[in-house]
Enzyme design. Sequence first.
Site, short mmCIF file in Angstrom:
data_model
loop_
_atom_site.label_atom_id
_atom_site.label_comp_id
_atom_site.label_asym_id
_atom_site.label_seq_id
_atom_site.Cartn_x
_atom_site.Cartn_y
_atom_site.Cartn_z
N GLY A 309 -17.18 33.22 -14.84
CA GLY A 309 -17.82 34.29 -15.61
C GLY A 309 -19.33 34.21 -15.49
O GLY A 309 -19.88 33.85 -14.44
N SER A 310 -20.03 34.52 -16.57
CA SER A 310 -21.48 34.71 -16.50
C SER A 310 -22.29 33.46 -16.24
O SER A 310 -23.47 33.55 -15.90
CB SER A 310 -21.97 35.38 -17.79
OG SER A 310 -21.62 36.74 -17.79
N THR A 311 -21.72 32.26 -16.43
CA THR A 311 -22.48 31.06 -16.04
C THR A 311 -22.81 31.11 -14.55
O THR A 311 -23.81 30.54 -14.11
CB THR A 311 -21.69 29.78 -16.37
OG1 THR A 311 -20.39 29.87 -15.81
CG2 THR A 311 -21.59 29.55 -17.86
#
Length: 672
Positions: A309-311
């Site tokens: 995801g956004s990491t």
Amino acid sequence: MRKPTKKTKLRLGIALTIATLIVFFLGYRLIRIQLFEGEEYKKGALQQWTKAIDITSDRGLIYDRKGKKLAVNTTAYTVWAAPSDMDEPEAAALQLGPILGQDPEELYKKLTSEANVEKLKQWVTRAEADQIRDLGIRGISIVDDSKRYYPFGSFGSYILGFTDIDNKGLYGIERVYDEYLAGTPGIWVKATDAANRQLPYDGEQIYEAKDGLSVVLSVDETIQGFAEDAAEKAMETNKAKSVSIIVMDPETGEILAMANKPDYDPNYPRQPLDPAVGEQWSKLPPEEQQQKWFQMWRNYAINDLYEPGSTFKIVTAAAALEEGSATLNSHYYCDGFIRDIKGVVLRCSSWYDPHGDQDFATSFSNSCNVAFVNMARELGKEKLYEYIKAFGFGQTTGIDLPGEQRGLIPSGIDSIKEVNLATLSYGHGISVTPIQMINAIAAVANDGKLMTPMMTRSLIDSQGKVVKQFQPQMKRQVISEKTADMLLDMLEKTVLEGTGKKAYVPGYRVGGKTGTAQKIIDGRYVENKYISSFGGVAPINDPRIAVLVIVDEPTGIYYGGTVAGPFAAMVIENTLNYMEVPRSYTEEELKGIQETVPVPEVIGLTIAEAGELISEISLKYTTEYEDFSLDTVVVDQYPKAGEEIQIGGIIDLYLSSGTNNPTLSEETFEDR
């Protein structure tokens, strides 16, 4: 003198011939035995009057970086039998059975076997050994032995691993360094007569065992404790399937802590910690039991894959800045959706309240999917793929733990279509291991240098002398120091102003990135199953630690900032305090620490009314619901009304189900 008759001569000739043949045959046999078969007969004779008993070597210990013993040896005993010396094996089997907890019939088979010695049971207690000695059974010997023991139980189990009954390493550090830890076993050879008495000549030899080397880990027992506590609380709070937390020194690549929950006790590796689960497993067929064991022993941090995801946006941002396809002055407009990819509609995490125009750093702190899709388009799939590989994804990191997975990235540039490029930009359509993800984050904190993660610092002998020292190894310079500094500033902004506010620690400059991704099971995204994460660095001005928290299948709220962020803050604060890193408070932080206000009652108000009331008293609020309007009603809050909270603190609002959610494709999952 009478002359021999013809018949007599014949008899004498036959007798002489027979005698000659016998002499020749005996001579031949003597020569054959002496020259060709002597060693075999000698060996057979030795087997009859000698007994050989193994002498186990002491397995090396496992220490943390400061000398705390995490795996030791405890005294135990092994019972041996010499079947040829047994007078009454049947009676002996009946006497030994109850003490050893074995079937007398099976014992009888061992006591009457043709082997020189038989191991009856390993790791008997002192009391059991004393009972057997008191029986005085001829042909039974008891030898001192050692058993592996983990004094802290389940603590660090996925790091340490465990050994089998013969002290051979099966998992974790025990397996990776087994050849060093095991040492060299010895043997005790003694010559005895039929009555098991020592023979008068020199027939006894002892070949001493050589003890194994000890392993000094990079892990700090105290920091491991912080990670274990936070993982336990994160799992309980979120009613999650599992939680994994890794703490790394970004400069050296040393792993300071690696905690997975739920875990197991390596002293009893085939018994789950929950007795009820153990009872269920005991009723399963052997094959299914083994599958449950293997699943329990899997080290999630290196053995399992997840969509980051956004990491993963850290990688996209790093590539864009390093290649110059974007700068901090670049602007991106977010209307909530990406609609120009044929067949799919992708949306931003804040589709219900679009970000509008925003610069690069603000896009990062907002975790704006629309901005990152456009960022990746400007960068191009060739360069994005290059940096994905440069940061170590799609390959093992080289950490010294068994079973590390490579992860899954596109097979090549040609396989990256327009939609793949878009979803890759915000961490979907790619699978990584937690150790890969934290290693990439640590590279940003280490001036752009990617290191090889380390679990072990050195091997030492029983006197504490270092036999082998392991040095940090840099793999490559992934991005420049300038780009790394810009990313660190944006990571800090994300914690101060963006989706990572829950990881904020007063007095320390913390940076980080949140991530939320739908789980993939059997190749498809599954409704209502998410992996929430937070990857952080602290302090930003002089990074000492990188931290990754991953919560698998949280119940209820699933956004990374809310689910994983608070527990990352817990680990960061405790670890930096332990490291004696001084705090430096801003005036606003000092004011917030000193002043508190009571939390207002907002249950029953609309989100618009609640937000206005909260803001009037210098508090903030957050909600992770995606499906609501300004008229949506607040049904619960945390902290509760009346509780004291520091000025500037955050209130979580829980909302009733909303409406007006557009119909979207399965590619339109939210990510924050």
